[in-house]
Design an enzyme around this catalytic site. Structure first.
Site, mmCIF file in Angstrom:
data_model
loop_
_atom_site.group_PDB
_atom_site.id
_atom_site.type_symbol
_atom_site.label_atom_id
_atom_site.label_comp_id
_atom_site.label_asym_id
_atom_site.label_seq_id
_atom_site.Cartn_x
_atom_site.Cartn_y
_atom_site.Cartn_z
ATOM 1 N N SER A 1 0.867 -1.164 0.031
ATOM 2 C CA SER A 1 0.133 0.038 0.161
ATOM 3 C C SER A 1 0.980 1.155 -0.179
ATOM 4 C CB SER A 1 -0.920 0.020 1.160
ATOM 5 O OG SER A 1 -1.519 1.169 1.540
ATOM 6 N N TYR B 1 -1.473 -1.403 10.611
ATOM 7 C CA TYR B 1 -1.529 -1.680 9.121
ATOM 8 C C TYR B 1 -0.634 -1.256 8.485
ATOM 9 C CZ TYR B 1 -3.786 -1.363 4.457
ATOM 10 O OH TYR B 1 -3.811 -1.543 3.149
HETATM 11 N N1 LIG Z 1 -8.776 -0.743 -1.694
HETATM 12 C C1 LIG Z 1 -7.488 0.120 -1.403
HETATM 13 O O1 LIG Z 1 -7.640 1.471 -1.511
HETATM 14 C C2 LIG Z 1 -6.231 -0.408 -0.852
HETATM 15 C C3 LIG Z 1 -5.084 0.386 -0.976
HETATM 16 C C4 LIG Z 1 -3.983 -0.186 -0.485
HETATM 17 C C5 LIG Z 1 -3.898 -1.404 -0.358
HETATM 18 N N2 LIG Z 1 -4.843 -2.377 -0.437
HETATM 19 C C6 LIG Z 1 -4.662 -3.829 -0.185
HETATM 20 O O2 LIG Z 1 -5.247 -4.533 -1.099
HETATM 21 C C7 LIG Z 1 -5.454 -5.730 -0.669
HETATM 22 C C8 LIG Z 1 -6.924 -6.335 -1.211
HETATM 23 O O3 LIG Z 1 -7.814 -5.453 -0.556
HETATM 24 P P1 LIG Z 1 -9.233 -4.676 -1.085
HETATM 25 O O4 LIG Z 1 -9.012 -3.184 -1.452
HETATM 26 O O5 LIG Z 1 -9.560 -5.665 -2.350
HETATM 27 O O6 LIG Z 1 -10.220 -5.182 0.063
HETATM 28 P P2 LIG Z 1 -11.522 -6.086 0.356
HETATM 29 O O7 LIG Z 1 -12.611 -5.868 -0.762
HETATM 30 O O8 LIG Z 1 -12.016 -5.926 1.479
HETATM 31 O O9 LIG Z 1 -10.827 -7.567 0.110
HETATM 32 C C9 LIG Z 1 -10.029 -8.040 0.998
HETATM 33 C C10 LIG Z 1 -10.054 -9.436 0.879
HETATM 34 O O10 LIG Z 1 -9.016 -10.092 1.827
HETATM 35 C C11 LIG Z 1 -9.758 -11.477 2.198
HETATM 36 N N3 LIG Z 1 -9.378 -11.334 3.776
HETATM 37 C C12 LIG Z 1 -9.496 -10.672 4.589
HETATM 38 N N4 LIG Z 1 -9.090 -10.938 5.873
HETATM 39 C C13 LIG Z 1 -9.080 -12.414 5.504
HETATM 40 C C14 LIG Z 1 -8.391 -13.342 6.582
HETATM 41 N N5 LIG Z 1 -8.308 -13.183 7.940
HETATM 42 N N6 LIG Z 1 -8.303 -14.537 6.021
HETATM 43 C C15 LIG Z 1 -8.370 -14.775 4.608
HETATM 44 N N7 LIG Z 1 -8.859 -13.787 3.797
HETATM 45 C C16 LIG Z 1 -8.915 -12.345 4.217
HETATM 46 C C17 LIG Z 1 -11.133 -11.031 1.951
HETATM 47 O O11 LIG Z 1 -11.930 -12.258 2.079
HETATM 48 P P3 LIG Z 1 -12.797 -13.005 3.233
HETATM 49 O O12 LIG Z 1 -13.655 -11.772 4.032
HETATM 50 O O13 LIG Z 1 -13.756 -13.786 2.459
HETATM 51 O O14 LIG Z 1 -11.764 -13.636 3.905
HETATM 52 C C18 LIG Z 1 -11.263 -10.119 0.756
HETATM 53 O O15 LIG Z 1 -11.183 -11.253 -0.241
HETATM 54 C C19 LIG Z 1 -5.346 -5.749 0.891
HETATM 55 O O16 LIG Z 1 -4.084 -6.374 1.212
HETATM 56 C C20 LIG Z 1 -5.338 -4.146 1.104
HETATM 57 O O17 LIG Z 1 -4.472 -3.806 2.232
HETATM 58 C C21 LIG Z 1 -6.067 -1.868 -0.753
#
Ligand SMILES: NC(=O)c1ccc[n+]([C@@H]2O[C@H](COP(=O)([O-])OP(=O)(O)OC[C@H]3O[C@@H](n4cnc5c(N)ncnc54)[C@H](OP(=O)(O)O)[C@@H]3O)[C@@H](O)[C@H]2O)c1
Length: 265
Positions: free
Chosen positions: A142, A155
């Site tokens: 991130s 985080y």
């Molecule tokens: N969106 C942004 O602005 C942003 C910015 C920087 C970095 N990121 C990073 O991008 C990645 C994906 O996030 P996203 O934005 O797509 O958010 P999201 O829509 O909330 O997706 C998160 C994913 O992680 C899984 N997950 C969460 N906790 C888990 C656990 N304990 N065990 C297994 N799976 C788990 C969730 O699946 P389940 O709930 O089904 O387990 C879901 O598939 C993350 O690493 C996040 O930190 C996102």
């Protein structure tokens, strides 16, 4: 023909957001996919959307907070596909709580899911990639992995830790043909702010204003795939928030002022 055709790609966090978008884009490019997350029903939904035949698709649900069986999971993938070409460590969750109010158990859990699980899965696939003489390991960090931010202390710490781990690993494994890429998204429109943990352990449950009009997960996935194709070591994806990386590098005092004006939401 896509260069990802028939590549075996393991994606965590595939049940929503960036992971789901990656799964759908790789499926269009005829890759063979292993999809992981906790919610099996959501993995089934994404699996159906990929339209991949059973032969080319595996749903592998598990909780990233317990990766004791990481090598068992990798072995299951090897049993079905015989190789693992790309691991995309993407699953995780964010934080919306001040350090002073956050119980240490919540800090530890953030590190477990957002850092240690990535390390565990990476160690589980490395022996196979070494034997294959090649593979790619991707870690979704991130911009919070580059600088700290309000309400994100652990985080941000977990994301920073990924950089130390994968930059070291890159040097140790490139002679085996293993490539590593760190991805630093800024704001991407997903459920990330809904699912962020607060000081009482409950989820934030709101879409942050800054995410409302942010880049789509589909566009983010396309840029990640471009980075994989071009063997990039580190990429930044998002809107104007990404400028902060260069502002910090070249104008640290200005960065410090601007950072204090940002809303945590
Ligand atoms: N969106 C942004 O602005 C942003 C910015 C920087 C970095 N990121 C990073 O991008 C990645 C994906 O996030 P996203 O934005 O797509 O958010 P999201 O829509 O909330 O997706 C998160 C994913 O992680 C899984 N997950 C969460 N906790 C888990 C656990 N304990 N065990 C297994 N799976 C788990 C969730 O699946 P389940 O709930 O089904 O387990 C879901 O598939 C993350 O690493 C996040 O930190 C996102």
């Amino acid at each position: 023909m896509s260069e990802f055709k028939d590549k075996v790609i393991w994606i965590t966090g595939a049940s929503s957001g960036i992971g789901e978008a990656l799964a759908l884009e790789f499926a269009r490019q005829e890759a063979r996919l292993i999809l992981s997350a906790r919610r099996e029903d959501e993995l089934k939904r994404v699996g159906a959307l990929t339209k991949l035949p059973e032969l080319d698709l595996m749903l592998l649900p598990f909780d990233l907070s317990d990766t004791k069986n990481a090598s068992g999971l990798a072995a299951q993938i090897m049993n079905k596909f015989g190789r693992i070409d790309i691991l995309i460590n993407n699953g995780g969750y964010s934080q919306r709580s001040e350090a002073i109010e956050t119980p240490i158990e919540i800090d530890r859990q953030l590190m477990e899911v957002n850092y240690f699980s990535y390390v565990a899965l990476t160690k589980a696939v490395l022996p196979y990639m070494k034997r294959q003489k090649g593979g790619q390991i991707i870690a979704i960090s991130s911009i919070a992995g580059k600088f700290g931010f309000y309400l994100r202390s652990s985080y941000s710490a977990a994301k920073h830790a990924l950089h130390g781990f994968y930059e070291s690993l890159r040097l140790e494994t490139e002679s085996f043909g293993i490539k590593t890429m760190l991805v630093c998204p800024g704001k991407i429109k997903t459920n990330v702010s809904f699912n962020a943990v607060t000081a009482n352990g409950k989820t934030h449950n709101k879409m942050d204003e800054s995410h409302e009009n942010a880049m789509s997960a589909d566009e983010c996935a396309r840029q990640i795939i471009k980075g994989i194709r071009n063997n990039k070591e580190e990429i930044f994806i998002g809107g104007k928030e990404i400028l902060m990386i260069n502002i910090r590098r070249f104008f640290p005092k200005l960065f410090s002022k601007l950072l204090r004006k940002q809303s945590p939401y």
